[in-house]
Design a protein around this motif. Structure first.
Motif, PDB file in Angstrom:
ATOM      1  N   PHE A  10     -48.327  92.964 -51.811  1.00  0.00           N
ATOM      2  CA  PHE A  10     -49.216  92.541 -50.733  1.00  0.00           C
ATOM      3  C   PHE A  10     -50.311  91.661 -51.317  1.00  0.00           C
ATOM      4  O   PHE A  10     -50.461  91.572 -52.533  1.00  0.00           O
ATOM      5  CB  PHE A  10     -49.811  93.746 -49.987  1.00  0.00           C
ATOM      6  CG  PHE A  10     -50.598  94.686 -50.859  1.00  0.00           C
ATOM      7  CD1 PHE A  10     -51.961  94.511 -51.060  1.00  0.00           C
ATOM      8  CD2 PHE A  10     -49.975  95.757 -51.483  1.00  0.00           C
ATOM      9  CE1 PHE A  10     -52.689  95.376 -51.866  1.00  0.00           C
ATOM     10  CE2 PHE A  10     -50.688  96.635 -52.288  1.00  0.00           C
ATOM     11  CZ  PHE A  10     -52.050  96.447 -52.477  1.00  0.00           C
ATOM     12  N   THR A  11     -51.078  91.047 -50.445  1.00  0.00           N
ATOM     13  CA  THR A  11     -52.207  90.220 -50.876  1.00  0.00           C
ATOM     14  C   THR A  11     -53.468  90.664 -50.152  1.00  0.00           C
ATOM     15  O   THR A  11     -53.407  91.287 -49.091  1.00  0.00           O
ATOM     16  CB  THR A  11     -51.968  88.727 -50.580  1.00  0.00           C
ATOM     17  OG1 THR A  11     -51.831  88.550 -49.176  1.00  0.00           O
ATOM     18  CG2 THR A  11     -50.745  88.207 -51.306  1.00  0.00           C
ATOM     19  N   PHE A  12     -54.590  90.349 -50.761  1.00  0.00           N
ATOM     20  CA  PHE A  12     -55.877  90.478 -50.090  1.00  0.00           C
ATOM     21  C   PHE A  12     -56.799  89.407 -50.655  1.00  0.00           C
ATOM     22  O   PHE A  12     -56.608  88.928 -51.772  1.00  0.00           O
ATOM     23  CB  PHE A  12     -56.479  91.899 -50.236  1.00  0.00           C
ATOM     24  CG  PHE A  12     -56.902  92.272 -51.624  1.00  0.00           C
ATOM     25  CD1 PHE A  12     -58.213  92.032 -52.067  1.00  0.00           C
ATOM     26  CD2 PHE A  12     -56.024  92.889 -52.499  1.00  0.00           C
ATOM     27  CE1 PHE A  12     -58.608  92.390 -53.349  1.00  0.00           C
ATOM     28  CE2 PHE A  12     -56.421  93.255 -53.778  1.00  0.00           C
ATOM     29  CZ  PHE A  12     -57.716  93.002 -54.208  1.00  0.00           C
ATOM     30  N   ASP A  13     -57.761  88.998 -49.860  1.00  0.00           N
ATOM     31  CA  ASP A  13     -58.709  87.964 -50.253  1.00  0.00           C
ATOM     32  C   ASP A  13     -60.078  88.601 -50.426  1.00  0.00           C
ATOM     33  O   ASP A  13     -60.553  89.294 -49.523  1.00  0.00           O
ATOM     34  CB  ASP A  13     -58.794  86.870 -49.189  1.00  0.00           C
ATOM     35  CG  ASP A  13     -57.458  86.174 -48.990  1.00  0.00           C
ATOM     36  OD1 ASP A  13     -56.887  85.734 -49.990  1.00  0.00           O
ATOM     37  OD2 ASP A  13     -57.000  86.081 -47.841  1.00  0.00           O
ATOM     38  N   SER A  14     -60.690  88.384 -51.580  1.00  0.00           N
ATOM     39  CA  SER A  14     -62.016  88.937 -51.843  1.00  0.00           C
ATOM     40  C   SER A  14     -62.782  88.026 -52.793  1.00  0.00           C
ATOM     41  O   SER A  14     -62.205  87.224 -53.516  1.00  0.00           O
ATOM     42  CB  SER A  14     -61.919  90.331 -52.473  1.00  0.00           C
ATOM     43  OG  SER A  14     -61.525  91.278 -51.521  1.00  0.00           O
ATOM     44  N   ALA A  15     -64.096  88.231 -52.789  1.00  0.00           N
ATOM     45  CA  ALA A  15     -64.975  87.517 -53.697  1.00  0.00           C
ATOM     46  C   ALA A  15     -65.451  88.475 -54.783  1.00  0.00           C
ATOM     47  O   ALA A  15     -65.424  89.695 -54.609  1.00  0.00           O
ATOM     48  CB  ALA A  15     -66.173  86.955 -52.934  1.00  0.00           C
ATOM     49  N   HIS A  16     -65.871  87.908 -55.909  1.00  0.00           N
ATOM     50  CA  HIS A  16     -66.442  88.711 -56.984  1.00  0.00           C
ATOM     51  C   HIS A  16     -67.101  87.790 -58.003  1.00  0.00           C
ATOM     52  O   HIS A  16     -66.980  86.584 -57.939  1.00  0.00           O
ATOM     53  CB  HIS A  16     -65.364  89.576 -57.668  1.00  0.00           C
ATOM     54  CG  HIS A  16     -64.531  88.835 -58.665  1.00  0.00           C
ATOM     55  ND1 HIS A  16     -64.431  89.204 -59.983  1.00  0.00           N
ATOM     56  CD2 HIS A  16     -63.762  87.724 -58.548  1.00  0.00           C
ATOM     57  CE1 HIS A  16     -63.625  88.372 -60.620  1.00  0.00           C
ATOM     58  NE2 HIS A  16     -63.201  87.468 -59.776  1.00  0.00           N
ATOM     59  N   TYR A  17     -67.790  88.411 -58.911  1.00  0.00           N
ATOM     60  CA  TYR A  17     -68.292  87.732 -60.098  1.00  0.00           C
ATOM     61  C   TYR A  17     -68.246  88.755 -61.220  1.00  0.00           C
ATOM     62  O   TYR A  17     -68.275  89.965 -60.980  1.00  0.00           O
ATOM     63  CB  TYR A  17     -69.713  87.183 -59.909  1.00  0.00           C
ATOM     64  CG  TYR A  17     -70.728  88.246 -59.580  1.00  0.00           C
ATOM     65  CD1 TYR A  17     -71.437  88.906 -60.582  1.00  0.00           C
ATOM     66  CD2 TYR A  17     -70.973  88.605 -58.258  1.00  0.00           C
ATOM     67  CE1 TYR A  17     -72.358  89.895 -60.283  1.00  0.00           C
ATOM     68  CE2 TYR A  17     -71.892  89.596 -57.947  1.00  0.00           C
ATOM     69  CZ  TYR A  17     -72.576  90.237 -58.953  1.00  0.00           C
ATOM     70  OH  TYR A  17     -73.487  91.220 -58.658  1.00  0.00           O
ATOM     71  N   ILE A  18     -68.134  88.279 -62.441  1.00  0.00           N
ATOM     72  CA  ILE A  18     -68.112  89.173 -63.593  1.00  0.00           C
ATOM     73  C   ILE A  18     -69.517  89.190 -64.187  1.00  0.00           C
ATOM     74  O   ILE A  18     -70.022  88.156 -64.645  1.00  0.00           O
ATOM     75  CB  ILE A  18     -67.063  88.739 -64.625  1.00  0.00           C
ATOM     76  CG1 ILE A  18     -65.670  88.762 -63.986  1.00  0.00           C
ATOM     77  CG2 ILE A  18     -67.124  89.655 -65.850  1.00  0.00           C
ATOM     78  CD1 ILE A  18     -64.570  88.218 -64.869  1.00  0.00           C
ATOM     79  N   THR A  89     -65.435  93.943 -62.306  1.00  0.00           N
ATOM     80  CA  THR A  89     -64.488  93.261 -61.415  1.00  0.00           C
ATOM     81  C   THR A  89     -63.560  92.292 -62.139  1.00  0.00           C
ATOM     82  O   THR A  89     -63.160  91.274 -61.593  1.00  0.00           O
ATOM     83  CB  THR A  89     -65.236  92.539 -60.278  1.00  0.00           C
ATOM     84  OG1 THR A  89     -66.115  91.557 -60.852  1.00  0.00           O
ATOM     85  CG2 THR A  89     -66.024  93.519 -59.436  1.00  0.00           C
ATOM     86  N   THR A  90     -63.177  92.626 -63.368  1.00  0.00           N
ATOM     87  CA  THR A  90     -62.123  91.867 -64.043  1.00  0.00           C
ATOM     88  C   THR A  90     -60.782  92.272 -63.436  1.00  0.00           C
ATOM     89  O   THR A  90     -60.664  93.335 -62.810  1.00  0.00           O
ATOM     90  CB  THR A  90     -62.103  92.186 -65.547  1.00  0.00           C
ATOM     91  OG1 THR A  90     -61.830  93.579 -65.721  1.00  0.00           O
ATOM     92  CG2 THR A  90     -63.423  91.811 -66.208  1.00  0.00           C
ATOM     93  N   ALA A  91     -59.768  91.473 -63.627  1.00  0.00           N
ATOM     94  CA  ALA A  91     -58.429  91.822 -63.118  1.00  0.00           C
ATOM     95  C   ALA A  91     -57.971  93.161 -63.691  1.00  0.00           C
ATOM     96  O   ALA A  91     -57.339  93.967 -62.989  1.00  0.00           O
ATOM     97  CB  ALA A  91     -57.433  90.714 -63.458  1.00  0.00           C
ATOM     98  N   GLU A  92     -58.301  93.408 -64.959  1.00  0.00           N
ATOM     99  CA  GLU A  92     -57.905  94.670 -65.598  1.00  0.00           C
ATOM    100  C   GLU A  92     -58.500  95.870 -64.874  1.00  0.00           C
ATOM    101  O   GLU A  92     -57.808  96.866 -64.615  1.00  0.00           O
ATOM    102  CB  GLU A  92     -58.368  94.687 -67.069  1.00  0.00           C
ATOM    103  CG  GLU A  92     -57.669  93.682 -67.950  1.00  0.00           C
ATOM    104  CD  GLU A  92     -58.292  92.300 -67.957  1.00  0.00           C
ATOM    105  OE1 GLU A  92     -57.916  91.497 -68.835  1.00  0.00           O
ATOM    106  OE2 GLU A  92     -59.146  91.979 -67.081  1.00  0.00           O
ATOM    107  N   MET A  93     -59.779  95.787 -64.558  1.00  0.00           N
ATOM    108  CA  MET A  93     -60.446  96.920 -63.919  1.00  0.00           C
ATOM    109  C   MET A  93     -60.102  97.028 -62.436  1.00  0.00           C
ATOM    110  O   MET A  93     -60.077  98.128 -61.876  1.00  0.00           O
ATOM    111  CB  MET A  93     -61.962  96.829 -64.126  1.00  0.00           C
ATOM    112  CG  MET A  93     -62.371  97.011 -65.584  1.00  0.00           C
ATOM    113  SD  MET A  93     -61.796  98.569 -66.317  1.00  0.00           S
ATOM    114  CE  MET A  93     -62.836  99.743 -65.471  1.00  0.00           C
TER     115      MET A  93
END
Length: 131
Positions: A10-18, A89-93
Motif C-alpha cells: 500500500f501507499t501513504f503520503d506524509s511529510a517529515h524532516y530528519i 523519521t528516517t525510513a529505517e525507523m
C-alpha cells in the motif's frame, strides 16, 4: 510443516524532516511512501472480522498505516508529530514503527517483515528474528 506467506502493499503520503540532519532532508518535505508487509505463519488464524481460522493475518490489520491520520493511520500527516519520540523519521525507523504497531495487530506466532520505500530506488526492510 505447512507454511503460508502473504504480502500486501500500500501507499501513504506524509511529510517529515530528519531532526539535526545537515542537508535537504533536515527541512520539511514529503514522500509517497510505498510499504510492503510480509506475514508468515505455520498455521491459519481467525481475525477480528472473520471467526474462522482461514488466514495468516487479516489484510485490514496489515494495512492500518494507509488510513488517514485522523483515523489512526499515517496518511496525510506530519510523521514528526505522529510517531513517538523514540522513532526518528528516517525510513529505517518508520519501518520499525510500522512493524511494531502491526505486530500488536496480528495473531501470536505470525512473523513479519516490513519494507518501506521513500523513492522508487531506495527502500529499507525491517524484521525481528526473535518474533
Amino acid at each position: 510443516m505447512p507454511r503460508w506467506k502473504l504480502t500486501t502493499e500500500f501507499t501513504f503520503d506524509s511529510a517529515h524532516y530528519i531532526k539535526d540532519y545537515d542537508g535537504p532532508c533536515g527541512r520539511m518535505h514529503g514522500h509517497s511512501y510505498r510499504v510492503q508487509v510480509e506475514a508468515t505463519s505455520n498455521q491459519l488464524h481467525p481475525s477480528e472480522h472473520c471467526p474462522h481460522p482461514v488466514m495468516v493475518a487479516d489484510f485490514r490489520s496489515l494495512r492500518w498505516a494507509k488510513k488517514d491520520v485522523t483515523k489512526g493511520g499515517l496518511d496525510h500527516g506530519v510523521l514528526n508529530e505522529i510517531l513517538p519520540p523514540e522513532y526518528e523519521t528516517t525510513a529505517e525507523m518508520i519501518a520499525k514503527y510500522i512493524y511494531d504497531v502491526t505486530k500488536k495487530r496480528v495473531p501470536e506466532g505470525v512473523k513479519l517483515k516490513v519494507r518501506v520505500s521513500e523513492t522508487t530506488n531506495s527502500w529499507v526492510e525491517y524484521e525481528d528474528d526473535d518474533s
